[in-house]
Design an enzyme around this catalytic site. Structure first.
Site, mmCIF file in Angstrom:
data_model
loop_
_atom_site.group_PDB
_atom_site.id
_atom_site.type_symbol
_atom_site.label_atom_id
_atom_site.label_comp_id
_atom_site.label_asym_id
_atom_site.label_seq_id
_atom_site.Cartn_x
_atom_site.Cartn_y
_atom_site.Cartn_z
ATOM 1 N N HIS A 1 0.802 -1.233 0.000
ATOM 2 C CA HIS A 1 0.000 0.000 0.000
ATOM 3 C C HIS A 1 0.827 1.271 0.000
ATOM 4 O O HIS A 1 0.279 2.368 -0.027
ATOM 5 C CB HIS A 1 -0.953 0.019 1.199
ATOM 6 C CG HIS A 1 -0.237 0.308 2.493
ATOM 7 N ND1 HIS A 1 0.498 -0.641 3.145
ATOM 8 C CD2 HIS A 1 -0.129 1.444 3.218
ATOM 9 C CE1 HIS A 1 1.022 -0.116 4.239
ATOM 10 N NE2 HIS A 1 0.663 1.155 4.303
HETATM 11 C C1 UD1 Z 1 -2.349 5.200 5.944
HETATM 12 C C2 UD1 Z 1 -1.059 5.753 6.550
HETATM 13 C C3 UD1 Z 1 0.051 4.731 6.418
HETATM 14 C C4 UD1 Z 1 -0.372 3.408 6.995
HETATM 15 C C5 UD1 Z 1 -1.665 2.966 6.313
HETATM 16 C C6 UD1 Z 1 -2.178 1.644 6.795
HETATM 17 C C7 UD1 Z 1 -0.593 8.172 6.403
HETATM 18 C C8 UD1 Z 1 0.167 9.195 5.665
HETATM 19 N N1 UD1 Z 1 -0.604 6.957 5.834
HETATM 20 O O1 UD1 Z 1 -2.119 5.015 4.550
HETATM 21 O O2 UD1 Z 1 1.187 5.189 7.118
HETATM 22 O O3 UD1 Z 1 0.654 2.460 6.781
HETATM 23 O O4 UD1 Z 1 -2.657 3.970 6.554
HETATM 24 O O5 UD1 Z 1 -3.295 1.244 6.039
HETATM 25 O O6 UD1 Z 1 -1.141 8.464 7.435
HETATM 26 N N2 UD1 Z 1 -9.645 4.195 2.194
HETATM 27 C C9 UD1 Z 1 -10.769 3.387 2.320
HETATM 28 N N3 UD1 Z 1 -11.242 3.129 3.568
HETATM 29 C C10 UD1 Z 1 -10.649 3.637 4.684
HETATM 30 C C11 UD1 Z 1 -9.515 4.451 4.546
HETATM 31 C C12 UD1 Z 1 -9.026 4.710 3.289
HETATM 32 O O7 UD1 Z 1 -11.334 2.928 1.356
HETATM 33 O O8 UD1 Z 1 -11.125 3.331 5.788
HETATM 34 C C13 UD1 Z 1 -9.117 4.467 0.827
HETATM 35 C C14 UD1 Z 1 -9.462 5.838 0.339
HETATM 36 O O9 UD1 Z 1 -9.691 5.753 -1.010
HETATM 37 C C15 UD1 Z 1 -8.183 6.624 0.603
HETATM 38 C C16 UD1 Z 1 -7.098 5.572 0.421
HETATM 39 O O10 UD1 Z 1 -7.700 4.357 0.880
HETATM 40 O O11 UD1 Z 1 -8.051 7.691 -0.256
HETATM 41 C C17 UD1 Z 1 -5.861 5.833 1.206
HETATM 42 O O12 UD1 Z 1 -6.145 6.027 2.593
HETATM 43 P P1 UD1 Z 1 -5.231 6.961 3.530
HETATM 44 O O13 UD1 Z 1 -5.698 6.867 4.931
HETATM 45 O O14 UD1 Z 1 -5.078 8.298 2.919
HETATM 46 O O15 UD1 Z 1 -3.812 6.304 3.398
HETATM 47 P P2 UD1 Z 1 -3.347 4.806 3.536
HETATM 48 O O16 UD1 Z 1 -2.745 4.418 2.233
HETATM 49 O O17 UD1 Z 1 -4.378 3.928 4.157
#
Ligand code: UD1
Length: 372
Positions: free
Chosen positions: A205
């Site tokens: 990820h």
């Molecule tokens: C975040 C953390 C990362 C951690 C990871 C674990 C930061 C900068 N990044 O990255 O350090 O290793 O979490 O998973 O804080 N989304 C969903 N459902 C959710 C949350 C997110 O579908 O509950 C999707 C959304 O489209 C979102 C994308 O995942 O835009 C990324 O989510 P985000 O929380 O921005 O970053 P992660 O890649 O999860």
């Protein structure tokens, strides 16, 4: 002592759960659980809270997904009134996600002391959002609880006074050791139709691996090459690569038109994000784990499972020195070589680095009770 424990994203829950449980043993500690809402899907958040015995959060800030600046700012805006109202004596944050930094800055500006669990880890790669979150959170925290010796060296080199640094061990490993004791691994393997040590488990990820078509394409090339190579060995016929896919990665596979290419890799099995128990069961009996996660590098060390980390660096060097971790980047020959060796060679010995003994949370709470 009134403490606010902050959780935000999937890797936070297993780090906070043992600390919250330990605090419950002390009637002199009043605790609140604040969820920033950075992760909100059941598979990344609610299921974990329940499985790990965390209570429903007292407050959910519901910030959701957004750009780095917006997400960080929303946590700050929404957390400030909580602090003003609750007036805690301490805010405890864990790990390195955007919410970790946001909650810490907000608390410190209101003169609320901050404890950072998993302080001092450094990849020395400032293109990683987590590295920025780690550096800044550590600079402003009052209690820096570290998991491995490199962390103290890093913090001292950044000018942090040694009286703030406490080497306590690893609360994520507290959770792993407690949960492992109640796992039925064979039942999990049967449910996912895989055989002990004859499958790979994959997670992916990091923006550096999944946010461009080139990088994600290179990862798929490596998986296809490994799949093909394993098929020529004794493990061959039943080989599977289980891939519980993070929403970020799933979205990008689709957006870059790479879904069909992934589905074309014979052994690759795409799964939704898994519950903690299922993932731990699958990880503990995997032939090899391929990942770009931070925590999984530590968990595989303790479980004695070969781990290929698809990154050029790690903020957790102890997993290279004492554990099962090898950095392979997206280098196809390296991934094939180490993947084959893991699947066909001897199993490594499980190792527990110093203080990864299931008692890190106890040490943290003892120190907090003594010092606040
Ligand atoms: C975040 C953390 C990362 C951690 C990871 C674990 C930061 C900068 N990044 O990255 O350090 O290793 O979490 O998973 O804080 N989304 C969903 N459902 C959710 C949350 C997110 O579908 O509950 C999707 C959304 O489209 C979102 C994308 O995942 O835009 C990324 O989510 P985000 O929380 O921005 O970053 P992660 O890649 O999860």
């Amino acid at each position: 002592m009134k403490v606010i424990n902050v959780v935000a994203a999937r890797p936070n829950f297993m780090k906070v759960a043992p600390v919250a449980a330990e605090m419950r043993k002390h009637p002199e500690i009043e605790q609140r659980l604040v969820h920033t809402g950075q992760h909100y899907s059941a598979g990344l958040s609610g299921d974990f809270l329940r499985h790990l015995g965390l209570p429903e959060p007292d407050i959910n800030l519901e910030v959701g997904s957004a750009s780095h600046a917006v997400q960080t700012a929303e946590v700050m805006k929404r957390f400030e009134p909580v602090l003003t109202q609750e007036k805690p004596d301490l805010v405890l944050v864990v790990g390195d996600v955007n919410s970790t930094l946001a909650a810490a800055v907000t608390a410190v500006k209101l003169h609320v002391p901050v404890a950072h669990v998993e302080a001092g880890l450094r990849s020395f790669d400032r293109t990683m959002p987590e590295e920025i979150n780690r550096l800044l959170t550590d600079q402003i925290s009052d209690f820096l609880f570290t998991t491995e010796p490199s962390a103290e060296r890093n913090l001292r080199a950044e000018g942090i006074p040694s009286e703030r640094i406490h080497f306590v061990g690893n609360t994520m490993i507290d959770t792993l050791l407690a949960q492992r004791a109640v796992l039925d691994v064979d039942a999990t393997l049967a449910r996912y139709k895989v055989e002990r040590h004859a499958y790979a488990l994959l997670t992916l990820h990091r923006p550096s691996n999944v946010d461009t078509p080139e990088a994600l394409g290179e990862v798929l090339d490596a998986l296809a090459a490994l799949d093909e190579a394993v098929r020529k060995t004794d493990v061959g016929g039943t080989f599977r690569m289980l891939f519980p896919i993070h929403p970020r990665t799933e979205k990008n596979l689709e957006a870059f038109g790479l879904t069909a290419r992934a589905e074309g890799i014979a052994g690759l099995v795409l799964l939704p994000p898994l519950a903690y128990g299922d993932f731990l069961g699958l990880m503990s009996a995997a032939g090899v784990v391929l990942t770009d996660s931070g925590g999984i590098q530590e968990e595989t060390t303790v479980l004695g499972v070969p781990c290929l980390t698809l990154r050029e660096n790690t903020e957790r060097p102890i997993t290279l020195q004492q554990g099962t971790n090898v950095l392979v980047g997206r280098d196809v020959p390296r991934i094939v070589e180490h993947g084959l060796a893991a699947l066909t060679g001897d199993r490594p010995t499980p190792r527990r680095p110093d203080l990864w003994d299931g008692r890190a949370a106890e040490r943290i709470v003892d120190i907090l009770l003594l010092r606040t």
